[in-house]
Design a protein around this motif. Structure first.
Motif, short mmCIF file in Angstrom:
data_model
loop_
_atom_site.label_atom_id
_atom_site.label_comp_id
_atom_site.label_asym_id
_atom_site.label_seq_id
_atom_site.Cartn_x
_atom_site.Cartn_y
_atom_site.Cartn_z
N SER A 48 6.89 8.66 1.25
CA SER A 48 7.73 9.63 0.79
C SER A 48 9.18 9.38 0.35
O SER A 48 9.44 9.62 -0.56
CB SER A 48 7.79 10.89 1.73
N THR B 180 4.72 2.01 -2.64
CA THR B 180 4.61 2.44 -1.05
C THR B 180 4.81 1.09 -0.09
O THR B 180 4.09 0.14 -0.50
CB THR B 180 3.43 3.08 -0.88
N GLU C 218 4.24 18.31 0.85
CA GLU C 218 5.62 18.43 1.22
C GLU C 218 6.63 18.06 0.48
O GLU C 218 7.45 18.56 0.00
CB GLU C 218 5.70 18.00 2.76
N ILE D 13 0.04 -0.48 -9.38
CA ILE D 13 1.43 0.05 -9.23
C ILE D 13 1.86 0.02 -7.73
O ILE D 13 1.14 0.73 -6.92
CB ILE D 13 1.48 1.33 -9.82
N THR E 208 3.10 13.56 -1.44
CA THR E 208 2.45 14.67 -0.58
C THR E 208 2.70 16.09 -0.97
O THR E 208 3.76 16.11 -1.80
CB THR E 208 2.79 14.67 0.79
C1 LIG Z 1 -5.56 7.61 -2.04
C2 LIG Z 1 -4.26 7.04 -2.07
C3 LIG Z 1 -3.87 6.29 -3.24
C4 LIG Z 1 -2.55 5.72 -3.15
N1 LIG Z 1 -2.12 4.91 -4.24
C5 LIG Z 1 -1.01 4.49 -4.27
C6 LIG Z 1 -0.57 3.45 -5.28
O1 LIG Z 1 -1.32 3.19 -6.00
N2 LIG Z 1 0.79 2.98 -5.19
C7 LIG Z 1 1.60 3.40 -4.35
O2 LIG Z 1 2.70 2.61 -4.37
N3 LIG Z 1 1.32 4.18 -3.28
C8 LIG Z 1 -0.06 4.85 -3.15
N4 LIG Z 1 -0.22 5.69 -2.37
C9 LIG Z 1 0.64 5.93 -1.12
C10 LIG Z 1 1.27 7.17 -1.36
O3 LIG Z 1 2.00 7.55 -2.56
C11 LIG Z 1 1.78 7.58 -0.21
O4 LIG Z 1 1.10 7.71 0.84
C12 LIG Z 1 2.71 8.83 -0.17
O5 LIG Z 1 3.82 8.92 -0.87
C13 LIG Z 1 2.97 9.39 1.44
O6 LIG Z 1 3.76 8.33 2.04
P1 LIG Z 1 3.27 7.82 3.50
O7 LIG Z 1 1.86 7.99 3.63
O8 LIG Z 1 4.15 6.74 4.05
O9 LIG Z 1 3.60 9.28 4.38
P2 LIG Z 1 5.27 9.59 4.96
O10 LIG Z 1 6.16 9.47 3.96
O11 LIG Z 1 5.22 8.67 6.30
O12 LIG Z 1 4.78 11.06 5.55
C14 LIG Z 1 4.14 11.49 6.64
C15 LIG Z 1 3.91 12.78 6.80
O13 LIG Z 1 5.20 13.54 6.60
C16 LIG Z 1 5.57 14.49 5.79
N5 LIG Z 1 6.97 14.22 5.23
C17 LIG Z 1 7.72 13.21 5.08
N6 LIG Z 1 9.05 13.45 4.75
C18 LIG Z 1 9.01 14.89 4.69
C19 LIG Z 1 10.28 15.61 4.20
N7 LIG Z 1 11.45 15.17 3.88
N8 LIG Z 1 9.91 17.01 4.48
C20 LIG Z 1 8.55 17.45 4.89
N9 LIG Z 1 7.58 16.65 5.20
C21 LIG Z 1 7.77 15.29 5.07
C22 LIG Z 1 4.56 13.91 4.60
O14 LIG Z 1 4.40 15.16 3.61
C23 LIG Z 1 3.41 13.68 5.32
O15 LIG Z 1 2.70 14.74 5.84
C24 LIG Z 1 -1.56 6.26 -2.13
C25 LIG Z 1 -2.12 6.83 -1.20
C26 LIG Z 1 -3.22 7.54 -1.15
C27 LIG Z 1 -3.86 8.36 0.17
#
Ligand SMILES: Cc1cc2nc3c(=O)[nH]c(=O)nc-3n(C[C@H](O)[C@H](O)[C@H](O)COP(=O)(O)OP(=O)(O)OC[C@H]3O[C@@H](n4cnc5c(N)ncnc54)[C@H](O)[C@@H]3O)c2cc1C
Length: 384
Positions: free
Chosen positions: A132, A126, A366, A123, A364
């Motif tokens: 997020s 991201t 948050e 799926i 996450t």
């Molecule tokens: C092991 C693993 C498996 C995964 N598998 C999948 C998958 O199969 N398919 C898929 O689509 N995705 C997958 N992901 C991706 C995952 O869903 C995203 O990494 C996650 O949603 C966070 O997005 P980001 O990494 O871009 O962080 P960002 O969105 O850039 O966030 C960075 C930091 O800022 C904080 N933050 C952001 N916005 C806010 C806010 N408004 N208020 C407070 N804090 C905030 C976040 O909590 C985080 O600490 C996977 C991730 C991991 C680690």
């Protein structure tokens, strides 16, 4: 009257899976977890046990109606033996429950293969620029006569490196936010698709990677669900997966605390088993308490889902807190093992690294707290 008992059918299934987790999964967990190979052989055994079809249509080999509590029990129980494999029923539930909205040809091609543990489908939501803030996704689906051409990049995708296809969320050109986002089934060997591995600190066998798409042709029949409604559908399913993932982390933590208790009874310092020191026994008692509390939070969220009652907020509570509780319990178990807790010869450090993934994956902490606080304060009160 309140009851915390599982029904007989659930208990029987749990007992079968507990036996499988201890005898077949736990002994080789560490070796499997250190490899980037997806363990299809064990995955097929999960299929034979009926774990991969929970809540999916019977005509394709599933158990039938959605059964959130059973899904939670399965993931919690399997995670005692292997937290990476335990994610499979959640991942398949999330993906297959969308594939059921595909054409007959799509359903017949993919659902039995996934439920039997022969194939994986990823799926992919991201992107490098949106995690997020998922509705900021930039992948575009340009309509053509017989379907769409997809261009963009998906990142951090579980199963990217072992899946035959992925559900890809892409938007109509010119659309913004959640409007105009649809779900497409993309074959990962289609021309224009490049899959690249992204090794992480854990979850190695899950084949984490990125999927780059350059004008990838997706036929009309590979639209999943309604055009322009893809985002709303996937969000509903996340309510389902989050509490099950919380329980999965707790299952891994339970195994770690059990190992720590065994070790505390055996290891002696200053002429006594270390379990006789409160510095060792109290952390065990404290983390057992947190685990118990977190566990019932997750089951309550799943029960509400089963009853058709609102559960979004509880699902988010079950996603942010239990992984933290689990990570802390595993850390305590590592400390009780002294130098052995840090040793790569023991599964504890591996579980710690695998469970850490769920502090981020599937939303996450948050983002979960934003969902909960939005309900407490009222949607308008919390800035996006
Ligand atoms: C092991 C693993 C498996 C995964 N598998 C999948 C998958 O199969 N398919 C898929 O689509 N995705 C997958 N992901 C991706 C995952 O869903 C995203 O990494 C996650 O949603 C966070 O997005 P980001 O990494 O871009 O962080 P960002 O969105 O850039 O966030 C960075 C930091 O800022 C904080 N933050 C952001 N916005 C806010 C806010 N408004 N208020 C407070 N804090 C905030 C976040 O909590 C985080 O600490 C996977 C991730 C991991 C680690």
């Amino acid at each position: 009257m309140v009851s915390f008992a599982f029904d007989e059918e659930h208990e029987e299934f749990r007992a079968t899976l507990a036996d499988f987790a201890r005898k077949e999964l736990l002994p080789n967990y560490r070796e499997r977890a250190a490899s980037t190979e997806f363990p299809f052989e064990v995955f097929r055994k999960l299929g034979e046990l009926g774990v991969l079809g929970i809540g999916l249509p019977e005509e394709y080999g599933g158990t039938g109606d959605e059964d959130p509590v059973l899904l939670g029990l399965a993931t919690e129980t399997l995670a005692y033996g292997d937290v990476n494999l335990a994610s499979a029923p959640v991942q398949i539930g999330l993906i297959a429950s969308q594939l059921v909205h595909g054409t007959k040809e799509v359903r017949e091609r993919y659902l039995p293969a996934m439920i039997e543990g022969r194939e994986t489908v990823a799926i992919a939501l991201t992107e490098p620029g949106s995690g997020s803030d998922a509705s900021a996704l930039a992948t575009v689906a340009r309509p053509i006569d017989d379907g769409w051409l997809l261009s963009g990049e998906k990142t951090a995708i579980t199963w990217a490196c072992n899946a035959s296809a992925a559900l890809v969320y892409a938007r109509e050109p010119g659309s913004s936010r959640s409007k105009g986002v649809s779900c497409f089934l993309v074959s990962l060997d289609a021309p224009g698709v490049t899959v690249s591995p992204m090794p992480g600190m854990g979850c190695l066998p899950l084949g984490w990677g990125s999927i780059h798409m350059d004008e990838v042709h997706v036929p009309t029949e590979h639209l999943i669900g309604e055009l322009g409604r893809g985002f709303h559908t996937v969000m509903d399913h996340f309510d389902f997966s989050r509490a099950a993932l919380g329980l999965m982390c707790l299952g891994a933590a339970r195994a770690s605390l059990d190992e720590a208790a065994t070790y505390a009874n055996q290891r002696e310092t200053f002429g006594r088993p270390i379990g006789e020191y409160q510095g060792v026994s109290f952390p065990l008692a404290e983390h057992a308490t947190y685990l118990e509390a977190a566990r019932w939070l997750c089951y309550r969220a799943l029960w509400l889902r089963a009853e058709g009652k609102p559960h979004t907020s509880l699902a988010s509570m079950s996603k942010w807190w239990p992984p933290v509780v689990a990570k802390d319990a595993i850390e305590a178990a590592m400390k009780i093992h002294g130098n052995l807790g840090y040793s790569a010869e023991f599964p504890l450090q591996q579980r710690f690294r695998d469970v850490m993934a769920y502090l981020v994956a599937d939303g996450t902490s948050e983002i979960q707290k934003r969902i909960i606080s939005r309900e407490i304060l009222g949607r308008e009160s919390v800035a996006f």
